[in-house]
Write an enzyme that holds these catalytic residues in place. Sequence first.
Site, PDB file in Angstrom:
ATOM      1  N   HIS A 311      -7.204 -14.581  -6.684  1.00 42.21           N
ATOM      2  CA  HIS A 311      -6.503 -13.618  -5.832  1.00 42.21           C
ATOM      3  C   HIS A 311      -5.082 -13.476  -6.320  1.00 42.21           C
ATOM      4  CE1 HIS A 311      -4.923 -11.661  -2.238  1.00 42.21           C
ATOM      5  NE2 HIS A 311      -6.177 -11.314  -2.005  1.00 42.21           N
ATOM      6  N   ASP A 368     -14.299 -12.275  -0.433  1.00 46.84           N
ATOM      7  CA  ASP A 368     -15.540 -11.610  -0.812  1.00 46.84           C
ATOM      8  C   ASP A 368     -16.627 -12.566  -1.273  1.00 46.84           C
ATOM      9  OD1 ASP A 368     -14.753  -8.970  -0.310  1.00 46.84           O
ATOM     10  OD2 ASP A 368     -13.505  -9.004  -2.108  1.00 46.84           O
TER      11      ASP A 368
HETATM   12  N1  ACO Z   1     -12.810 -15.530 -13.224  1.00 45.70           N
HETATM   13  C1  ACO Z   1     -12.275 -16.051 -14.354  1.00 45.70           C
HETATM   14  N2  ACO Z   1     -10.946 -16.049 -14.635  1.00 45.70           N
HETATM   15  C2  ACO Z   1     -10.130 -15.523 -13.724  1.00 45.70           C
HETATM   16  C3  ACO Z   1     -10.604 -14.957 -12.528  1.00 45.70           C
HETATM   17  C4  ACO Z   1     -11.992 -14.990 -12.276  1.00 45.70           C
HETATM   18  N3  ACO Z   1     -12.501 -14.477 -11.148  1.00 45.70           N
HETATM   19  N4  ACO Z   1      -9.559 -14.491 -11.805  1.00 45.70           N
HETATM   20  C5  ACO Z   1      -8.467 -14.729 -12.534  1.00 45.70           C
HETATM   21  N5  ACO Z   1      -8.797 -15.369 -13.707  1.00 45.70           N
HETATM   22  C6  ACO Z   1      -7.878 -15.847 -14.727  1.00 45.70           C
HETATM   23  C7  ACO Z   1      -7.239 -14.711 -15.512  1.00 45.70           C
HETATM   24  O1  ACO Z   1      -8.031 -14.352 -16.635  1.00 45.70           O
HETATM   25  C8  ACO Z   1      -5.921 -15.309 -15.892  1.00 45.70           C
HETATM   26  O2  ACO Z   1      -6.153 -16.225 -16.947  1.00 45.70           O
HETATM   27  P1  ACO Z   1      -4.992 -16.462 -18.060  1.00 45.70           P
HETATM   28  O3  ACO Z   1      -3.809 -16.993 -17.322  1.00 45.70           O
HETATM   29  O4  ACO Z   1      -5.601 -17.441 -19.005  1.00 45.70           O
HETATM   30  O5  ACO Z   1      -4.737 -15.123 -18.683  1.00 45.70           O
HETATM   31  C9  ACO Z   1      -5.539 -16.151 -14.663  1.00 45.70           C
HETATM   32  O6  ACO Z   1      -6.801 -16.497 -14.055  1.00 45.70           O
HETATM   33  C10 ACO Z   1      -4.674 -15.430 -13.644  1.00 45.70           C
HETATM   34  O7  ACO Z   1      -5.340 -14.281 -13.216  1.00 45.70           O
HETATM   35  P2  ACO Z   1      -4.678 -12.833 -13.166  1.00 45.70           P
HETATM   36  O8  ACO Z   1      -5.552 -11.902 -13.924  1.00 45.70           O
HETATM   37  O9  ACO Z   1      -3.244 -12.872 -13.537  1.00 45.70           O
HETATM   38  O10 ACO Z   1      -4.786 -12.539 -11.628  1.00 45.70           O
HETATM   39  P3  ACO Z   1      -4.479 -11.154 -10.945  1.00 45.70           P
HETATM   40  O11 ACO Z   1      -3.576 -11.448  -9.817  1.00 45.70           O
HETATM   41  O12 ACO Z   1      -4.031 -10.129 -11.903  1.00 45.70           O
HETATM   42  O13 ACO Z   1      -5.929 -10.699 -10.447  1.00 45.70           O
HETATM   43  C11 ACO Z   1      -7.913 -10.678  -9.182  1.00 45.70           C
HETATM   44  C12 ACO Z   1      -6.434 -11.091  -9.213  1.00 45.70           C
HETATM   45  C13 ACO Z   1      -8.041  -9.193  -9.577  1.00 45.70           C
HETATM   46  C14 ACO Z   1      -8.429 -10.830  -7.763  1.00 45.70           C
HETATM   47  C15 ACO Z   1      -8.689 -11.567 -10.178  1.00 45.70           C
HETATM   48  O14 ACO Z   1      -8.590 -12.917  -9.763  1.00 45.70           O
HETATM   49  C16 ACO Z   1     -10.154 -11.154 -10.300  1.00 45.70           C
HETATM   50  O15 ACO Z   1     -10.461 -10.256 -11.071  1.00 45.70           O
HETATM   51  N6  ACO Z   1     -11.068 -11.804  -9.506  1.00 45.70           N
HETATM   52  C17 ACO Z   1     -12.460 -11.417  -9.506  1.00 45.70           C
HETATM   53  C18 ACO Z   1     -12.687 -10.159  -8.649  1.00 45.70           C
HETATM   54  C19 ACO Z   1     -12.522 -10.445  -7.177  1.00 45.70           C
HETATM   55  O16 ACO Z   1     -13.092 -11.376  -6.640  1.00 45.70           O
HETATM   56  N7  ACO Z   1     -11.779  -9.545  -6.510  1.00 45.70           N
HETATM   57  C20 ACO Z   1     -11.584  -9.609  -5.051  1.00 45.70           C
HETATM   58  C21 ACO Z   1     -10.179  -9.995  -4.692  1.00 45.70           C
HETATM   59  S1  ACO Z   1      -9.998 -10.098  -2.948  1.00 45.70           S
HETATM   60  C22 ACO Z   1      -9.846  -8.495  -2.469  1.00 45.70           C
HETATM   61  O17 ACO Z   1      -9.298  -7.665  -3.109  1.00 45.70           O
HETATM   62  C23 ACO Z   1     -10.419  -8.135  -1.207  1.00 45.70           C
END
Ligand code: ACO
Length: 433
Positions: A311, A368
């Site tokens: 998140h 979710d």
């Molecule tokens: N699986 C694997 N790796 C992940 C995930 C994941 N679900 N989420 C984040 N990471 C990693 C990123 O690749 C990044 O790695 P790095 O530092 O080596 O580059 C690190 O964790 C930080 O993540 P960010 O991409 O900077 O997080 P951001 O705040 O941009 O994105 C998001 C948040 C979009 C929710 C992301 O965690 C994601 O795509 N999750 C999966 C989709 C999801 O469940 N979305 C629902 C969110 S809740 C809502 O909106 C209601």
Amino acid sequence: MVVPEGPAGAANLRYEGTEIELPLERPTLGRPAMDVSALGGHHLAVYDPGYANTAAYQSAITFVDGEAGHLYYRGYPVEQLASSSFLEVAYLLIYGDLPTSQQAEEFVARVRDPKLVPHAAIERLFDWFPQSMHPMAMLSMATEALTAYAEDDPGADPRARVEAAGIRLLSAMPVFTGYAMSVLRGLPKGRSNRSLDYSEDLLQLCFTIPGSDHLPDNATARALNTLLVLHADHELNCSTATLRMVASSGAGFYSGVSAAINALWGPLHGGANQAVIRMLKEIKDSGKPLSHFLERAKDKMDPFLLMGFGHRVYKSYDARAKVIRQVALDLVEKLAPEDPLLDIALQLEKVALEDEYFVLRRLYPNVDFYSGIIYRAIGFPDEMFTPLFVVGRSAGWVAHWLEMTTTSNKIGRPTQIYTGPKERSVPKNPATA
Ligand code: ACO
């Protein structure tokens, strides 16, 4: 409202020999923010991909404490509201305080007014939607269509007009969701039963075969009510920020909500609940061990992510996810004890929370991760999960639009770091250039 304590203060930025003072805005909760309005005068901009550190508005509605994993609606921890009725929580978000019993009664009567059942012409719109159309597209179009049939008083003051439009939206949303479900099922549309509670009506609209007098069972309606409450607002997430952006241009309320519905649809946002179930099914059908999927999620060359994990704001267990996890455990045991997906989700959560990659990045299950399992146990097809999110989030969207209407705001217009060609001239004969 609590007034921030102490002097606001300022941060100083040194740039090319000049000291620029950036006054601090101190919130009641959360990080102080530097007011960077002066930067334009110094020919400087702020680069903040994804607006992760940009406070674009002042808002008194919801606060997420991502470090501690807390969520507050108007100052109340969300877990304390989880068993309140959804419309009471909607009232809290919209008006700022919990309703007295008389206020709650009046509010319910306004939202559940039979005269607010959407116009027959909008109902007929659903007859044109093909069964293959995603219900999020149906909700977005039907919401936009409300513009044509909203008989709101043009002479009323802006606040009263938004309030009336918001009540019409809350009133219509379960009906639209029921209609969308009937298109998916290829069955005739159900009728809203205004004597039922909001969640009960939503359930019967979705599941009752027209002509039968089936009523939803209490435990299921309560679980759905809790999910609506937990999804009701979440500060400036992608869809609410979209709504506010549309509001800032002076466009109409239903257009803003329609845009927000589309933003919510994406799999990185509200669409994740559908994507989680797709992922859990893929894991089950593949017969491969969980470690295989964990490795894929960690591999930056592989687009696969652990859906329902991570998140932007939460860096610990999402407050809502904790409540939802328990609802899922209780409801699945009652309604779908044979569903293997809950077991897979529990195991996946366990291995991910012990894995160094997820620990270091502080990636926890989000709202979710378990909500789709609950919707599935109730009997909703996967495509309906995100529309159910819309029903809950509509309350927050009304509150945010109202706040925009009653505070002064500039039109939303971020800047950019231009990386294209510098000025050049079109060649005299482009074909030979
Ligand atoms: N699986 C694997 N790796 C992940 C995930 C994941 N679900 N989420 C984040 N990471 C990693 C990123 O690749 C990044 O790695 P790095 O530092 O080596 O580059 C690190 O964790 C930080 O993540 P960010 O991409 O900077 O997080 P951001 O705040 O941009 O994105 C998001 C948040 C979009 C929710 C992301 O965690 C994601 O795509 N999750 C999966 C989709 C999801 O469940 N979305 C629902 C969110 S809740 C809502 O909106 C209601």
